[in-house]
Design an enzyme around this catalytic site. Sequence first.
Site, mmCIF file in Angstrom:
data_model
loop_
_atom_site.group_PDB
_atom_site.id
_atom_site.type_symbol
_atom_site.label_atom_id
_atom_site.label_comp_id
_atom_site.label_asym_id
_atom_site.label_seq_id
_atom_site.Cartn_x
_atom_site.Cartn_y
_atom_site.Cartn_z
ATOM 1 N N LYS A 1 33.943 35.996 35.962
ATOM 2 C CA LYS A 1 34.904 36.509 36.559
ATOM 3 C C LYS A 1 35.489 37.274 35.282
ATOM 4 O O LYS A 1 35.539 36.711 34.129
ATOM 5 C CB LYS A 1 35.922 35.519 36.969
ATOM 6 C CG LYS A 1 36.932 35.664 37.938
ATOM 7 C CD LYS A 1 37.287 34.437 38.593
ATOM 8 C CE LYS A 1 38.446 34.870 39.622
ATOM 9 N NZ LYS A 1 38.890 33.566 40.202
ATOM 10 N N GLU B 1 42.604 22.293 52.378
ATOM 11 C CA GLU B 1 43.824 21.832 53.044
ATOM 12 C C GLU B 1 43.717 20.595 54.015
ATOM 13 O O GLU B 1 44.417 19.859 54.000
ATOM 14 C CB GLU B 1 44.672 22.928 53.267
ATOM 15 C CG GLU B 1 44.896 23.930 52.405
ATOM 16 C CD GLU B 1 43.884 25.091 52.241
ATOM 17 O OE1 GLU B 1 42.947 25.079 52.714
ATOM 18 O OE2 GLU B 1 44.081 25.913 51.164
ATOM 19 N N ARG C 1 46.059 25.973 57.790
ATOM 20 C CA ARG C 1 44.803 25.394 57.756
ATOM 21 C C ARG C 1 44.661 23.903 58.307
ATOM 22 O O ARG C 1 43.630 23.590 58.692
ATOM 23 C CB ARG C 1 44.012 25.598 56.381
ATOM 24 C CG ARG C 1 42.454 25.624 56.375
ATOM 25 C CD ARG C 1 41.815 26.489 57.167
ATOM 26 N NE ARG C 1 41.582 27.712 57.177
ATOM 27 C CZ ARG C 1 40.769 28.417 56.473
ATOM 28 N NH1 ARG C 1 40.244 27.785 55.518
ATOM 29 N NH2 ARG C 1 40.824 29.711 56.369
HETATM 30 C C1 LIG Z 1 42.646 28.438 52.662
HETATM 31 C C2 LIG Z 1 42.975 29.241 51.515
HETATM 32 N N1 LIG Z 1 43.358 28.384 50.459
HETATM 33 C C3 LIG Z 1 43.624 28.830 49.314
HETATM 34 C C4 LIG Z 1 43.473 30.143 48.950
HETATM 35 C C5 LIG Z 1 44.063 30.706 47.658
HETATM 36 N N2 LIG Z 1 42.823 31.283 47.035
HETATM 37 C C6 LIG Z 1 42.620 32.626 46.871
HETATM 38 S S1 LIG Z 1 41.428 32.914 46.066
HETATM 39 C C7 LIG Z 1 40.892 31.433 45.607
HETATM 40 C C8 LIG Z 1 39.605 30.963 44.833
HETATM 41 C C9 LIG Z 1 38.552 31.632 45.398
HETATM 42 O O1 LIG Z 1 37.612 31.240 44.622
HETATM 43 P P1 LIG Z 1 35.955 31.960 44.786
HETATM 44 O O2 LIG Z 1 35.816 31.752 46.198
HETATM 45 O O3 LIG Z 1 35.121 31.391 43.796
HETATM 46 O O4 LIG Z 1 36.451 33.603 44.377
HETATM 47 P P2 LIG Z 1 36.519 34.069 42.959
HETATM 48 O O5 LIG Z 1 38.049 34.401 42.890
HETATM 49 O O6 LIG Z 1 36.017 32.983 41.993
HETATM 50 O O7 LIG Z 1 35.724 35.401 42.877
HETATM 51 C C10 LIG Z 1 41.878 30.727 46.156
HETATM 52 C C11 LIG Z 1 41.836 29.246 46.205
HETATM 53 C C12 LIG Z 1 43.213 31.065 49.963
HETATM 54 N N3 LIG Z 1 43.179 32.440 49.760
HETATM 55 N N4 LIG Z 1 42.887 30.432 51.224
HETATM 56 MG MG LIG Z 2 34.602 31.768 41.936
#
Ligand SMILES: Cc1ncc(C[n+]2csc(CCOP(=O)(O)OP(=O)(O)O)c2C)c(N)n1
Ligand SMILES: [Mg+2]
Length: 629
Positions: free
Chosen positions: A280, A366, A394
């Site tokens: 990242k 959630e 959610r």
């Molecule tokens: C239902 C929900 N909960 C929380 C979030 C907040 N959120 C956005 S991106 C993220 C992390 C995503 O991690 P990953 O899938 O590994 O993607 P990366 O940012 O590492 O590329 C979170 C928790 C969300 N978008 N949707």
């Molecule tokens: Mg990730």
Amino acid sequence: MDLTKIQDPDFIKKYNKEQLEALAVDIRAFLVEKLSVTGGHLGPNLGVVELTLALHKEFNSPKDKFIWDVGHQAYVHKILTGRANRFDELRQFKGLCGFPKRSESEHDVWETGHSSTSLSAAMGMAVARDIKGTDEKIIAIIGDGALTGGMALEALNHIGHEQKDLIVILNDNEMSIAPNVGALHNVLGRLRTAGKYQNAKHELEQLLKKIPAFGGKIASTAERLKDSLKYLFVSGMFFEEMGFTYLGPVDGHNLDDLLENIKYAKKTKGPVIIHVLTKKGKGYAPAENDALGTWHGLGPYKIESGEVVKNPGPPSYSAVFANTLVKVAKEDDKIVAITAAMPGGTRLDIFAKEFPNRMFDVGIAEQHATTMAGGLATQGLKPVFAVYSTFLQRAYDQVVHDICRQNLNVFFAIDRAGLVGADGETHQGVFDISFLRHIPNMTILSAKDENELQHMVYTAAKYQNGPIAVRYPRGNGYGIKMDEQLKEIPIGKWEVLREGKDLAILTFGTTVPMAQEAADLLAKDGISVKVINARSIKPLDEEMLLELVSKNCPILTIEEAALQGGFGSAVIEFCHDNSYHSAVVERMGIPDQFIEHGSVSKLLEEIGVTTKDVVANVQKMIPRKQQRA
Ligand SMILES: Cc1ncc(C[n+]2csc(CCOP(=O)(O)OP(=O)(O)O)c2C)c(N)n1
Ligand SMILES: [Mg+2]
Ligand SMILES: CC(=O)[C@@H](O)[C@H](O)COP(=O)(O)O
């Protein structure tokens, strides 16, 4: 390369590795430069540059369908599909959306913003393809964080069962927003270190064939070796056991490795998962070295120093919530905090620092967080689930079925309640009043400022009569004086902020200042407006409401929340249920539509919820002749 000249991704088909690598450099420079002004999700997008290039090289979007999970990492896809020229207006009103948007491009086949939906959508598209008899490829790109979301596991289960041709790219950067958590994360960890899964399996089989089948040391060593590698296979087999062909781990920044595995996946029948390892923030040191998730999504920054342009303003509502919870938790060891992968956003990282054993990050889960809180409450603890309004959507059934129905003492700290601005339609926190208010046993409070918030946190933490929600907005407080002594806010009681006799404005949270400003302006016009802080959304202050309607006082409600089923609806229901059928109640709030991205002030202006609109609405409600009386 001038990326703004790109119209569609076809040009990439002719690019060789060196040209792709040069393009990757240009894309990273473009992202770092543009987002230093607009802000946005820099870290996730820097991590998927080579991956996105490889996908567009090997597949034919939009015929082949890319489904981005969460979608915050689709900027590179947007650049390659002819939208580089719109990045100066990223996440601004009428500007480029920060997530996939079907109205923006035919290459955006699925809209996201909430996590863990890509696999289900991909499965739907794969089933549709096979029913229609077409031959497009379906590719879901999901992060290691999003994979912790329950929906993703439900979809894996079904996809593995149906054995449809479908490709899942697991973008594993070991990060959610903060470092990723969970047993699945550990499985991926073993895979990451296991080296080439396919080769290891092949080499082991070759090795065992060579070992003469005689008893004693060698055979047992071979067995042990097989067992230990089997253990690694077992973790690798997690996906194979789920019915997928597992490929990887693949170096997500090595185009040869990516292209080779994507080519292999294209030829493979049934569901395939390519486990891609990425970094990242790749290519920009401050983002690449970001351990806490600061560069996951951020505002403007200084490119050279990596210094994030901080708005030095008053503490954020999230920080006020967390600091108050720490204060209360010091006196009450029953308080336990839960986050669903948002320790930084909710500032429960503050709480975790003080009470590392009383804060649980459950991953992007959630539903699990809510019901786990219920389990805690049945055992006499006081769980506090801090969650963005939009993400609590959610867990609607868990709130109804597990928490409210059993009347459990769970405190929902609803952050980002109201318009959030840049993240737009998928993230506006405007539905929580509508989806919570009608649930029996639920109590809902909304803070008008940071001082009232600290008292509401104190109140909710001590509340022992069932579930309670305290909602507060994204961003900073007003910088007002904070009371030294915490006190309980009387539930079901409103606060008169200004006396008046011609009309009463009932409002709460972020729209209180505009009601007060409007009252000042109207006073100059000879209209005397009462302003009430209706901070207890459920239960209503029925005594105060009865007093108003029994005197035929016209009422204007204002809320930065959906009108449908919102606070204003509750007031109208009350008047009707109490046979005040001539009561005059007008409402201002979020109309029956999704509100797109833009600054909150601009969005409020667009939907007609500003001080000027309040003045105009009151003047319409108080006929001129009455004003003279
Ligand atoms: C239902 C929900 N909960 C929380 C979030 C907040 N959120 C956005 S991106 C993220 C992390 C995503 O991690 P990953 O899938 O590994 O993607 P990366 O940012 O590492 O590329 C979170 C928790 C969300 N978008 N949707
Ligand atoms: Mg990730
Ligand atoms: C993509 C996503 O869902 C999160 O990154 C979200 O954008 C965070 O919102 P805040 O910036 O309000 O914390």
